[in-house]
Scaffold this motif. Structure first.
Motif, PDB file in Angstrom:
ATOM      1  N   MET A 103      12.566  -8.268 -12.200  1.00  0.00           N
ATOM      2  CA  MET A 103      14.009  -8.188 -12.302  1.00  0.00           C
ATOM      3  C   MET A 103      14.585  -8.075 -10.890  1.00  0.00           C
ATOM      4  N   ILE A 123      20.351  -6.476 -10.709  1.00  0.00           N
ATOM      5  CA  ILE A 123      20.224  -6.112 -12.125  1.00  0.00           C
ATOM      6  C   ILE A 123      19.815  -4.649 -12.242  1.00  0.00           C
ATOM      7  N   ASP A 124      18.867  -4.229 -11.441  1.00  0.00           N
ATOM      8  CA  ASP A 124      18.433  -2.831 -11.472  1.00  0.00           C
ATOM      9  C   ASP A 124      19.579  -1.884 -11.146  1.00  0.00           C
ATOM     10  N   ASP A 127      18.770 -11.752 -22.390  1.00  0.00           N
ATOM     11  CA  ASP A 127      17.736 -12.278 -21.500  1.00  0.00           C
ATOM     12  C   ASP A 127      16.862 -13.301 -22.226  1.00  0.00           C
ATOM     13  N   GLU A 131      20.105 -13.728 -14.271  1.00  0.00           N
ATOM     14  CA  GLU A 131      20.752 -12.632 -13.558  1.00  0.00           C
ATOM     15  C   GLU A 131      22.186 -12.441 -14.036  1.00  0.00           C
TER      16      GLU A 131
END
Length: 91
Positions: free
Chosen positions: A1, A5-6, A39, A50
């Motif tokens: 990832m 996104i994190d 996703d 993303e």
């Protein structure tokens, strides 16, 4: 990832955690489930994962932040999303 996104996922989680401690309602389960399903769909249809995942985590973000009414949450959530993404210099 990706890192962005994190970061977004963590910001959304933190907002939900604070809200859930006060209200005992879970919004995180909804946001995370939407992100996971989104996703999968992004992969299936060759979309930009993303962007899709970030959008999923942010689509209802005004709810745990308690900004605006439920009727206008889609508008407030998009405003918050824009603010967060600008702060992160995304895009």
């Amino acid at each position: 990832m990706s890192e962005i996104i994190d970061i977004i996922k963590n910001k959304a989680y933190e907002a939900c955690y604070v809200y859930e401690q006060k209200s005992k309602n879970s919004i995180w389960d909804h946001l995370h489930t939407v992100a996971v399903i989104s996703d999968l769909l992004a992969q299936e249809f060759h979309a930009d994962r993303e962007i899709v995942i970030i959008s999923a985590y942010l689509h209802d973000i005004s709810m745990p932040l308690q900004i605006g009414t439920k009727a206008e949450h889609h508008i407030k959530s998009s405003e918050i999303a824009a603010k967060w993404l600008i702060e992160l210099d995304y895009g």
